[in-house]
Scaffold this motif. Structure first.
Motif, PDB file in Angstrom:
ATOM      1  N   ASN A 191       0.797  -1.275  -0.064  1.00  0.00           N
ATOM      2  CA  ASN A 191      -0.015  -0.160   0.059  1.00  0.00           C
ATOM      3  C   ASN A 191       0.801   1.331   0.000  1.00  0.00           C
ATOM      4  O   ASN A 191       0.354   2.633   0.393  1.00  0.00           O
ATOM      5  CB  ASN A 191      -0.805   0.085   1.263  1.00  0.00           C
ATOM      6  CG  ASN A 191      -0.058  -0.117   2.619  1.00  0.00           C
ATOM      7  OD1 ASN A 191       0.855  -0.947   2.619  1.00  0.00           O
ATOM      8  ND2 ASN A 191      -0.496   0.780   3.488  1.00  0.00           N
ATOM      9  N   GLY A 196      -4.107   5.909   3.305  1.00  0.00           N
ATOM     10  CA  GLY A 196      -5.222   4.965   4.189  1.00  0.00           C
ATOM     11  C   GLY A 196      -6.608   5.253   3.994  1.00  0.00           C
ATOM     12  O   GLY A 196      -7.315   4.243   3.733  1.00  0.00           O
ATOM     13  N   GLU A 200      -9.060   2.307   2.382  1.00  0.00           N
ATOM     14  CA  GLU A 200     -10.294   2.102   3.119  1.00  0.00           C
ATOM     15  C   GLU A 200     -11.774   2.415   2.553  1.00  0.00           C
ATOM     16  O   GLU A 200     -12.429   1.403   2.556  1.00  0.00           O
ATOM     17  CB  GLU A 200     -10.292   2.729   4.675  1.00  0.00           C
ATOM     18  CG  GLU A 200     -11.221   2.474   5.564  1.00  0.00           C
ATOM     19  CD  GLU A 200     -11.278   3.110   6.904  1.00  0.00           C
ATOM     20  OE1 GLU A 200     -11.183   2.690   7.802  1.00  0.00           O
ATOM     21  OE2 GLU A 200     -11.519   4.545   6.657  1.00  0.00           O
ATOM     22  N   LEU A 209     -14.254  -4.659   3.918  1.00  0.00           N
ATOM     23  CA  LEU A 209     -13.961  -4.241   5.025  1.00  0.00           C
ATOM     24  C   LEU A 209     -14.821  -4.757   6.126  1.00  0.00           C
ATOM     25  O   LEU A 209     -14.405  -4.840   7.130  1.00  0.00           O
ATOM     26  CB  LEU A 209     -14.109  -2.493   4.883  1.00  0.00           C
ATOM     27  CG  LEU A 209     -13.248  -1.773   6.210  1.00  0.00           C
ATOM     28  CD1 LEU A 209     -11.765  -2.226   5.993  1.00  0.00           C
ATOM     29  CD2 LEU A 209     -13.609  -0.483   6.196  1.00  0.00           C
ATOM     30  N   ILE A 236      -6.873  -8.520   6.456  1.00  0.00           N
ATOM     31  CA  ILE A 236      -6.305  -7.467   5.780  1.00  0.00           C
ATOM     32  C   ILE A 236      -4.906  -7.130   6.276  1.00  0.00           C
ATOM     33  O   ILE A 236      -4.923  -6.496   7.300  1.00  0.00           O
ATOM     34  CB  ILE A 236      -7.222  -6.324   5.632  1.00  0.00           C
ATOM     35  CG1 ILE A 236      -8.681  -6.809   5.059  1.00  0.00           C
ATOM     36  CG2 ILE A 236      -6.763  -5.263   4.385  1.00  0.00           C
ATOM     37  CD1 ILE A 236      -9.552  -5.612   5.080  1.00  0.00           C
ATOM     38  N   ILE A 238      -1.448  -5.036   5.731  1.00  0.00           N
ATOM     39  CA  ILE A 238      -0.866  -3.865   4.756  1.00  0.00           C
ATOM     40  C   ILE A 238       0.717  -3.714   5.091  1.00  0.00           C
ATOM     41  O   ILE A 238       1.253  -3.983   6.249  1.00  0.00           O
ATOM     42  CB  ILE A 238      -1.383  -2.456   5.166  1.00  0.00           C
ATOM     43  CG1 ILE A 238      -1.524  -2.218   6.601  1.00  0.00           C
ATOM     44  CG2 ILE A 238      -2.927  -2.567   4.666  1.00  0.00           C
ATOM     45  CD1 ILE A 238      -2.039  -0.572   6.666  1.00  0.00           C
ATOM     46  N   LYS A 248      -8.830  -1.929  11.054  1.00  0.00           N
ATOM     47  CA  LYS A 248      -9.073  -3.328  10.287  1.00  0.00           C
ATOM     48  C   LYS A 248      -7.995  -3.446   9.394  1.00  0.00           C
ATOM     49  O   LYS A 248      -7.933  -4.498   8.437  1.00  0.00           O
ATOM     50  CB  LYS A 248     -10.372  -3.014   9.533  1.00  0.00           C
ATOM     51  CG  LYS A 248     -11.500  -3.002  10.775  1.00  0.00           C
ATOM     52  CD  LYS A 248     -12.865  -3.140   9.970  1.00  0.00           C
ATOM     53  CE  LYS A 248     -14.132  -3.252  10.715  1.00  0.00           C
ATOM     54  NZ  LYS A 248     -15.315  -3.476  10.069  1.00  0.00           N
ATOM     55  N   LEU A 249      -7.056  -2.299   9.382  1.00  0.00           N
ATOM     56  CA  LEU A 249      -5.921  -2.730   8.332  1.00  0.00           C
ATOM     57  C   LEU A 249      -4.669  -2.988   9.222  1.00  0.00           C
ATOM     58  O   LEU A 249      -4.075  -2.109   9.670  1.00  0.00           O
ATOM     59  CB  LEU A 249      -5.745  -1.433   7.434  1.00  0.00           C
ATOM     60  CG  LEU A 249      -6.855  -0.886   6.560  1.00  0.00           C
ATOM     61  CD1 LEU A 249      -6.428   0.419   5.791  1.00  0.00           C
ATOM     62  CD2 LEU A 249      -7.600  -1.979   5.782  1.00  0.00           C
TER      63      LEU A 249
END
Length: 358
Positions: A191, A196, A200, A209, A236, A238, A248-249
């Motif tokens: 990424n 971000g 997202e 997501l 997920i 990154i 959530k990343l």
């Protein structure tokens, strides 16, 4: 049967031993009084830890709303009910490096696979490496995110030789996932060139997501079954951690680690740390070789993805590291047998087990 009851181990001749019947609370002197045995395995239901024989323990099923006396009321994970009991870090997933970089997706040069998402999914790939960028000539807005992979030897925009509609690709993945039961999907996203908020937005718009599992660093990983039942069945990861908090990343190199990648020969491949935290139980075994020009090489892929070669390396790394590889990442997944290797690995509980038939 001409055996006196005192000596007869099955006094009433109902094929259930006297002591077994007593344990099962039936009458050993009445052949109409036989233990309930739903799955016919000669272990009475009151003593059978898996009374319906579906591969899931009674208490596990009952605590999650399943009928432990109905073999048709169950969940299967990655093809087997018993895999639902495995924790995420105790399972091996086949992983496609630059999964979208295929002729089927319209990529013209520097491809990593011959076939696209549908074939990868049907073949058993459940982990995907993705490279999001903004489309060439765009205003670099959140709606402009595509996935593409540049040619390392050229100082050009990575999407020059083809880009893939990231929104359509991820919606297709979400649809395939919706039509499966009990499977967990993982994404490793490079990424570096996308903010971000844009990433997202992409993941939210495509339905990915909302399925993301949030892992607290240092906490045990849940079972695959519980992830699926809770609807948090996507991981997920990154590569670059953002300054803002996107819960959530998951920062890949805090929650996982990988082996070195991009070697030019099989002899250079090791089980050593490449990036990340080697104390983490979730890890990527990168298993691809580059050509002399830095591209994915189909000939080399056919060599390192060959069943015996890949299985031998995976078992060696499992022994060396101390826990199984969570991901086996490859180029040209069609060359060789990466998914068959992961099937074999998942039948084993320890690297030293007898290798099951292939």
């Amino acid at each position: 049967d001409m055996i006196c009851d005192f000596l007869d181990s099955d006094d009433d001749g109902d094929l259930w031993g006297d002591f077994t019947e007593l344990d099962c609370s039936t009458d050993p002197l009445d052949n109409s009084s036989v233990p309930a045995d739903y799955d016919g395995d000669m272990i009475c239901d009151s003593l059978d830890q898996d009374a319906d024989g579906d591969g899931l323990p009674n208490d596990w099923e009952q605590s999650r709303g399943f009928d432990h006396l109905d073999r048709d009321d169950y969940i299967s994970c990655h093809g087997k009910a018993e895999y639902c009991l495995r924790t995420y870090d105790d399972f091996t997933f086949a992983e496609a490096h630059n999964a979208y970089s295929t002729p089927e997706d319209g990529v013209l040069a520097g491809i990593n696979h011959l076939t696209g998402l549908q074939s990868q999914w049907d073949g058993g790939i459940r982990s995907f490496m993705l490279d999001p960028h903004h489309q060439m000539g765009s205003e670099n807005e959140k709606e402009d995110v595509v996935i593409c992979h540049g040619l390392a030897v050229l100082d050009i925009h990575p999407c020059l030789f083809g880009s893939v509609d990231a929104f359509a690709w991820l919606r297709s993945l979400n649809s395939l996932h919706n039509n499966s039961s009990g499977d967990v999907v993982s994404l490793l996203i490079q990424n570096h060139r996308v903010p971000g908020g844009h990433l997202e937005y992409l993941l939210n718009e495509t339905g990915i997501l909302e399925r993301a599992y949030i892992h607290e660093l240092g906490s045990p990983w849940p079972s695959i079954g519980d992830m699926s039942l809770s609807g948090t069945d996507v991981l997920i990861f990154i590569e670059m951690e953002y300054e803002d908090n996107f819960t959530k990343l998951l920062p890949a190199w805090k929650h996982t680690w990988d082996t070195p990648y991009g070697e030019s020969s099989q002899e250079e491949m090791t089980c050593d740390l490449g990036r990340g935290d080697a104390s983490q139980p979730v890890w990527h075994m990168n298993n691809w070789l580059n050509s002399d020009f830095g591209y994915a090489d189909p000939v080399k892929a056919s060599q390192v993805n060959a069943y015996d070669t890949l299985l031998e390396r995976a078992l060696l790394c499992w022994e060396t590291v101390g826990n199984r590889p969570t991901f086996v990442g490859v180029d040209y997944w069609e060359q060789g047998e990466v998914t068959n290797v992961t099937i074999t690995l998942n039948k084993m509980s320890h690297w030293s087990d007898d290798v099951p038939g292939h």
